[in-house]
Design an enzyme around this catalytic site. Structure first.
Site, short mmCIF file in Angstrom:
data_model
loop_
_atom_site.label_atom_id
_atom_site.label_comp_id
_atom_site.label_asym_id
_atom_site.label_seq_id
_atom_site.Cartn_x
_atom_site.Cartn_y
_atom_site.Cartn_z
N SER A 124 0.75 -1.17 -0.03
CA SER A 124 -0.08 -0.03 0.03
C SER A 124 0.81 1.13 0.03
O SER A 124 1.98 1.24 0.61
CB SER A 124 -0.97 -0.13 1.51
OG SER A 124 -1.56 1.35 1.38
N LYS A 173 2.30 -3.64 6.52
CA LYS A 173 2.75 -3.43 5.12
C LYS A 173 4.19 -3.40 4.82
O LYS A 173 4.73 -4.03 4.03
CB LYS A 173 2.05 -2.54 4.21
CG LYS A 173 0.36 -2.87 4.31
CD LYS A 173 0.23 -4.29 3.32
CE LYS A 173 -1.30 -4.36 3.33
NZ LYS A 173 -1.74 -5.87 2.66
N TYR A 190 -1.90 -0.86 10.72
CA TYR A 190 -2.34 -1.63 9.49
C TYR A 190 -1.02 -1.15 8.49
O TYR A 190 -0.46 -2.14 7.80
CB TYR A 190 -3.54 -1.10 8.71
CG TYR A 190 -3.75 -1.11 7.35
CD1 TYR A 190 -3.46 0.22 6.63
CD2 TYR A 190 -3.58 -2.45 6.64
CE1 TYR A 190 -3.29 -0.26 5.09
CE2 TYR A 190 -3.72 -2.50 5.34
CZ TYR A 190 -3.58 -1.44 4.47
OH TYR A 190 -3.50 -1.59 3.36
C1 WQD Z 1 -10.05 8.89 0.85
C2 WQD Z 1 -10.21 10.31 1.29
C3 WQD Z 1 -10.64 10.71 3.29
C4 WQD Z 1 -14.23 8.70 3.80
C5 WQD Z 1 -6.82 4.07 2.91
C6 WQD Z 1 -5.65 3.16 3.61
C7 WQD Z 1 -4.95 2.62 2.19
C8 WQD Z 1 -6.06 1.85 1.51
C9 WQD Z 1 -7.22 2.80 1.12
C10 WQD Z 1 -6.30 -0.31 2.12
C11 WQD Z 1 -9.52 10.89 2.37
C12 WQD Z 1 -11.78 10.96 2.65
C13 WQD Z 1 -13.16 9.17 3.45
C14 WQD Z 1 -15.33 9.41 4.59
C15 WQD Z 1 -13.98 11.28 3.69
N1 WQD Z 1 -6.54 0.96 2.44
N2 WQD Z 1 -12.91 10.42 3.30
N3 WQD Z 1 -15.13 10.73 4.30
O1 WQD Z 1 -7.41 6.82 3.67
O2 WQD Z 1 -6.58 7.67 1.52
O3 WQD Z 1 -6.42 5.11 2.49
O4 WQD Z 1 -7.81 3.40 2.44
O5 WQD Z 1 -5.68 -0.87 1.19
O6 WQD Z 1 -4.05 1.78 2.52
O7 WQD Z 1 -4.62 3.97 4.00
O8 WQD Z 1 -8.66 6.03 1.74
O9 WQD Z 1 -11.12 6.20 1.06
O10 WQD Z 1 -10.41 6.11 3.71
O11 WQD Z 1 -10.26 8.22 2.11
O12 WQD Z 1 -13.92 12.44 3.65
O13 WQD Z 1 -16.43 8.94 4.86
O14 WQD Z 1 -11.69 10.47 1.44
O15 WQD Z 1 -10.37 11.81 4.50
O16 WQD Z 1 -9.11 12.32 2.24
P1 WQD Z 1 -7.31 6.44 2.42
P2 WQD Z 1 -10.15 6.66 2.00
#
Ligand code: WQD
Length: 342
Positions: free
Chosen positions: A127, A156, A152
């Site tokens: 990741s 990785k 998490y």
């Molecule tokens: C994306 C953006 C949030 C939810 C994580 C892990 C990564 C991979 C993907 C597993 C961010 C914003 C999110 C919500 C929001 N996981 N958001 N409201 O955090 O970039 O990555 O997931 O393999 O390893 O770190 O992904 O989709 O959670 O967030 O505003 O209800 O959307 O702040 O900017 P992230 P995400």
């Protein structure tokens, strides 16, 4: 005789899409999955798309004896693609030992027994989170790996370090680690997609569930970042593009084209989109209006993340084919199909 590939976590989101690609490219697939964060119904979905039902072994990869015997049973496999892991960032902060035990013990068991059985090729689901808050953008594989904020992400990073040590001593292991940016989207058929258990942690499933009326309102975590519209930027990549990258990595190993025993590749599109841009694209693509509210930042969120994809394009001979609107449209088609299945 088809070449056999062991896919751990093959009933999961990225795993199942990769299984579809493997079967469609004439590989025999054995899925190993404990169904702790996936559903056996995925086997039917894969069969519906490909016409082939992959073999399925329902075991916990932390169980040494069961893992040992499964690898003995399938010792004619030519590679392992390892997806099986817990992956919820927030949950890992609350339950660090559960994450270290599950993600690292299962990895160690798989590596030990595949080597014992002479299965020499290994592809790892890593990741972009290993980069932490990147010191420069776009992120290349030369970017410094930092101590990820979450347990998490740290599993990785540690997993890649285990692979680094192992390939130094074990001459019969060739490995490729694929660092995913933000996987979203679903198979074009609408029969396969992301199916998070409970309340989604990730943006895309939360958006589609809000639009489907399953969730009341999307909370946008902060609009005071130093980005185009104040909301964080991510490199969203279509899950089918991601699946195809695994096939390319597999072919590189099977053709013995790798230049070193452990290779690492970023898998993104090279384009960064803010949360508000994703919302706007969703509303435009689906002709719906999304109910959302700006709230305070989510701890641990990084401001901006997007990939330099040069290395993967060159060495894996792979390039993303799907744009952001397609990613979003496919996610919505999947959500609507799920509703029709109820
Ligand atoms: C994306 C953006 C949030 C939810 C994580 C892990 C990564 C991979 C993907 C597993 C961010 C914003 C999110 C919500 C929001 N996981 N958001 N409201 O955090 O970039 O990555 O997931 O393999 O390893 O770190 O992904 O989709 O959670 O967030 O505003 O209800 O959307 O702040 O900017 P992230 P995400």
């Amino acid at each position: 005789m088809l070449q056999k590939i062991i896919v751990t976590g093959g009933c999961g989101y990225i795993g199942s899409h990769t299984v579809v690609e493997l079967i469609s490219n004439n590989f025999e697939v054995v899925i190993i999955d404990d169904l702790s964060n996936s559903n056996k119904k995925t086997l039917e979905r894969i069969t519906k798309i490909t016409g082939v039902c992959p073999s399925f072994e329902h075991i916990d990869l932390k169980d040494i004896e069961k893992t040992k015997s499964i690898f003995k049973k399938h010792n004619d496999a030519v590679a392992v693609i390892h997806f099986a892991a817990f992956k919820a960032v927030a949950e890992s902060v609350k339950e660090p030992l559960m994450y270290y035990r599950n993600n690292l013990l299962s990895l160690i068991n798989i590596l030990e027994f595949q080597i014992e059985e002479g299965i020499t090729n290994f592809i790892f689901s890593s990741s972009a989170t290993v980069y932490g808050a990147p010191e420069k953008l776009p992120i290349t594989e030369k970017n410094e790996v930092q101590r990820p904020f979450s347990p998490y992400g740290n599993t990785k990073k540690i997993a890649e370090e285990i692979l680094e040590d192992l390939v130094k001593t074990s001459s019969n292991l060739s490995a490729i680690s694929l660092r995913y940016f933000n996987p979203i989207g679903a198979h074009e058929s609408g029969f396969l997609g992301e199916l998070p258990n409970g309340i989604p942690n990730n943006l895309m499933p939360y958006i589609t569930q809000t639009a489907a009326g399953i969730r009341e309102e999307l909370h946008v975590f902060g609009n005071d970042y130093d980005t185009k519209d104040g909301t964080p930027v991510r490199d969203y990549i279509h899950v089918v593009d991601l699946a195809e990258a695994h096939l390319k990595a597999l072919q590189r190993l099977l053709n013995k084209e790798q230049e070193k025993p452990l290779e690492i590749y970023n898998l993104g599109t090279g384009n960064g989109y803010s949360v508000l841009e994703i919302i706007k694209s969703f509303e435009k693509t689906t002709n719906t209006s999304l109910n959302y509210k700006i709230v305070k930042r989510r701890p641990g969120d990084v401001e901006k993340l997007y990939a330099d994809t040069t290395l993967a394009e060159e060495k894996l001979n792979w390039k993303c084919k799907h744009g952001i609107d397609e990613m979003i449209a496919s996610s919505w088609k999947w959500e609507e199909n799920l509703k029709n299945e109820q």
